[in-house]
Design an enzyme around this catalytic site. Structure first.
Site, PDB file in Angstrom:
ATOM      1  N   ARG A 171       0.825  -1.211   0.000  1.00  0.00           N
ATOM      2  CA  ARG A 171       0.000   0.000   0.000  1.00  0.00           C
ATOM      3  C   ARG A 171       0.859   1.262   0.000  1.00  0.00           C
ATOM      4  NH1 ARG A 171      -1.024  -0.238   5.928  1.00  0.00           N
ATOM      5  NH2 ARG A 171      -2.788  -1.630   5.621  1.00  0.00           N
ATOM      6  N   ASN A 305      -5.533   1.554   8.510  1.00  0.00           N
ATOM      7  CA  ASN A 305      -5.129   1.698   9.906  1.00  0.00           C
ATOM      8  C   ASN A 305      -4.700   0.333  10.436  1.00  0.00           C
ATOM      9  OD1 ASN A 305      -4.793   2.257  12.592  1.00  0.00           O
ATOM     10  ND2 ASN A 305      -6.664   3.445  12.796  1.00  0.00           N
ATOM     11  N   ASP A 306      -3.403   0.072  10.370  1.00  0.00           N
ATOM     12  CA  ASP A 306      -2.876  -1.242  10.745  1.00  0.00           C
ATOM     13  C   ASP A 306      -3.139  -1.616  12.197  1.00  0.00           C
ATOM     14  OD1 ASP A 306      -1.675  -2.043   8.317  1.00  0.00           O
ATOM     15  OD2 ASP A 306      -0.021  -0.669   8.662  1.00  0.00           O
ATOM     16  N   THR A 307      -3.410  -0.621  13.035  1.00  0.00           N
ATOM     17  CA  THR A 307      -3.429  -0.879  14.480  1.00  0.00           C
ATOM     18  C   THR A 307      -4.793  -1.295  15.011  1.00  0.00           C
ATOM     19  OG1 THR A 307      -3.881   1.436  15.021  1.00  0.00           O
ATOM     20  CG2 THR A 307      -1.570   0.786  14.817  1.00  0.00           C
ATOM     21  N   ASN A 309      -7.259  -4.192  14.853  1.00  0.00           N
ATOM     22  CA  ASN A 309      -7.246  -5.601  14.413  1.00  0.00           C
ATOM     23  C   ASN A 309      -8.410  -6.326  15.077  1.00  0.00           C
ATOM     24  OD1 ASN A 309      -3.983  -4.980  15.347  1.00  0.00           O
ATOM     25  ND2 ASN A 309      -4.540  -5.052  13.190  1.00  0.00           N
TER      26      ASN A 309
END
Length: 614
Positions: A171, A305-307, A309
């Protein structure tokens, strides 16, 4: 030259030399800095002595330090020398280059050539507006940072794991090319091709890859069985990258180039390949076929937003809108290819997702951000923490899913709840304590990074959304709030370079509000260049030509720009006699009035464009 500063690494030689005799050298970092308190770059131990120690370092921490003895300079006297750093296949290969560069005439010519290269790069667009800090960034610093992010992505970084560890983000690199596209379209196309070869046959993509081997790197294996191994957003970003290339160059034929997918057989050969166009089709089909109970795209392991989950089954409003914008971009490409059957598929998919977003995503004053695996909203006024998130609202405008009324209301809520004097926060209020049900975002203190921090990557999307709504004053306010060139008077708080964008600034819930971190390798750079040039100045490439559609502060009397586009140089003058933000009332091309505000592909080398807003 043979004696000093050759450091062998694998099959290449990194060389460092000066063009006058070196009095001494150091190659061992510990010897140079000193062992006490781990050494100090501010006061290296070696500089306390008359000479360096001539240390060599064949392993461990290497540096290159050469001491030049200039003697005593008389008043008005000068001495000139150059430090040279480079890489060659061997010592023998390096020596001819070194000897050549000891000639000051050759060296000066090399500097001229270097400057000419940067001039050509930066002259793709030059602007003059009433705001010097804006001009400084758009003309020099922002495109220079775009050059760096395109070349390095996050593969080499002071802040990330970097080379051999994290690698390049799928990305990240897909977005990095957007800002660099007008400046180096050929190199951007080459990177897009690399990116697409890390896409899987099913349509989704590997999250990170090592550019040296094109193999997936750390970050693509998640051991949690309750969470998918794929990211919901990765595969959609190349749709924007490909569209940007075609819009900039008009090169529709490239869409038929065959590229392999990531999976390989026992013989290490790709199992399958497809055209660039078909790669994008599979990406969109993957999202359409992976939807949850609300009809929205499944989150996967995470989205942008990887954080955050969430367990399998969670849905993302950001993904829904990202998908919607990708469908629009792909529709423009399909129309240009006269692919009417696929255009109908895209239109139906768009209507389908728009209906789902409008039916389930609206919270009354803004759009929710997620639905968890049990169907509960995250990012609602009923939440104690994380009530409102920026991306589900800005992208609802960019996708066109939000109605006119909801778009205005959502962006007003963003301004009311998320704006600060140092930029827009990603969400609010911040979580205060770890919550395993939400994920990594709750490991940060309130106001830091994704947990209510000013994550700058999101700010240009708000700028773009405000220009879509015609709010030039607010768009420029958001631009100026995070403009590094406007930070000179707040350096004690900001603490970052005043010429490149950081990744994040600590938010107003944090005691160090306004402190910037993680500069240079941030997707903020690419999107801010897009926001500034294509949406505030309104110089926006389309497949059919160059659209001129400014959305500027009402106080501006206008601006001028010189833009190279498809081999033609356009000198553009925009006048704003009625003090409006948006709306082209008149356009003249070489003195001739022309209807609309789209410049179709032109012949000739130069054209003069005059625009009057009203």
């Amino acid at each position: 030259l043979e004696q000093y500063a050759f450091m062998k690494r694998d099959t290449a030689v990194n060389w460092f030399a000066v063009t006058v005799p070196a009095a001494s050298f150091d190659g061992d970092r510990k010897r140079f800095l000193g062992r006490h308190e781990y050494g100090s770059w501010a006061a290296p131990d070696a500089l306390k002595n008359e000479r360096l120690s001539n240390s060599e370092c064949l392993r461990g921490d290497t540096i290159g330090a050469l001491q030049v003895a200039l003697g005593t300079l008389k008043p008005g006297e000068s001495r000139r020398f150059a430090a040279l750093l480079g890489q060659a296949g061997s010592v023998d290969d390096a020596l001819p280059v070194l000897r050549k560069l000891t000639d000051p005439i050759v060296r000066d010519a090399a500097f001229v050539q270097l400057a000419r290269g940067w001039d050509e790069f930066l002259d793709v667009l030059s602007v003059k507006t009433p705001d010097p800090a804006f001009d400084s960034m758009v003309n020099v610093h922002n495109p220079r940072q775009c050059h760096t992010t395109k070349n390095w992505s996050r593969d080499l970084s002071l802040y990330q794991l970097g080379l051999g560890g994290r690698g390049m983000g799928y990305r990240d690199s897909s977005q990095d090319v957007l800002g660099a596209m007008p400046l180096m379209p050929g190199e951007c196309r080459d990177l897009i091709e690399k990116i697409l070869t890390v896409q899987k046959c099913e349509g989704n993509a590997m999250h990170q890859f090592l550019p040296s081997t094109m193999e997936a790197s750390v970050g693509d294996s998640h051991e949690r069985p309750d969470r998918p191994h794929w990211y919901g957003d990765d595969h959609l970003w190349p749709v924007f990258s490909v569209a940007a290339y075609v819009r900039e160059t008009g090169d529709l034929a490239w869409l038929d180039k065959e590229l392999p997918f990531y999976e390989k057989g026992p013989d290490k050969k790709p199992l399958e390949s497809a055209t660039v166009y078909q790669h994008l089709k599979r990406a969109l089909a993957f999202t359409r076929s992976h939807r949850g109970s609300h009809g929205l795209p499944l989150l996967g392991f995470a989205d942008w937003n990887d954080t955050v989950n969430l367990p399998a089954g969670a849905e993302s409003l950001f993904l829904a809108n990202q998908y919607g914008k990708a469908l629009l971009d792909m529709a423009e490409i399909a129309s240009a290819r006269k692919d009417l059957g696929y255009r109908a598929w895209l239109d139906e998919a768009y209507r389908e997702m728009k209906a789902a977003v409008e039916k389930t995503g609206w919270d009354g004053q803004w759009y929710v951000r997620y639905f968890d695996d049990r169907g509960n909203p995250i990012g609602t006024h009923r939440s104690e923490k994380g009530k409102i998130w920026i991306n589900s609202n800005t992208w609802a405008v960019l996708s066109g899913f939000a109605s006119a009324e909801r778009a205005q209301t959502a962006m007003e809520s963003v301004n009311q709840h998320l704006n600060t004097k140092f930029g827009l926060k990603l969400s609010a209020p911040g979580y205060n304590g770890f919550d395993p049900a939400i994920g990594g975002v709750t490991t940060y203190p309130p106001g830091a990074k994704e947990n209510g921090g000013i994550f700058l990557h999101t700010n240009p999307w708000a700028i773009m959304a405000e220009t879509v709504l015609g709010h030039g004053d607010r768009a420029f306010q958001y631009y100026t709030q995070i403009n590094p060139a406007a930070k000179n008077d707040s350096m004690e708080t900001y603490e970052a370079e005043p010429y490149c964008y950081p990744q994040n600034i600590l938010g107003d819930e944090h005691p160090q509000f306004g402190l910037a971190r993680n500069t240079w390798l941030s997707g903020t750079s690419s999107w801010m260049y897009v926001a500034a040039t294509q949406w505030i100045l309104g110089l926006r490439p389309e497949i059919g030509g160059l659209r001129i559609d400014p959305c500027i502060p009402r106080a501006w009397s206008g601006f001028t720009a010189v833009r190279r586009f498809r081999g033609v140089t356009y000198t553009i003058t925009v006048a704003n006699p009625q003090k409006v933000s948006k709306g082209v009332a008149q356009m003249h091309v070489d003195g001739v009035p022309v209807a609309g505000n789209l410049l179709p592909p032109a012949t000739g080398l130069e054209h003069d464009i005059k625009i009057v807003l009203g």
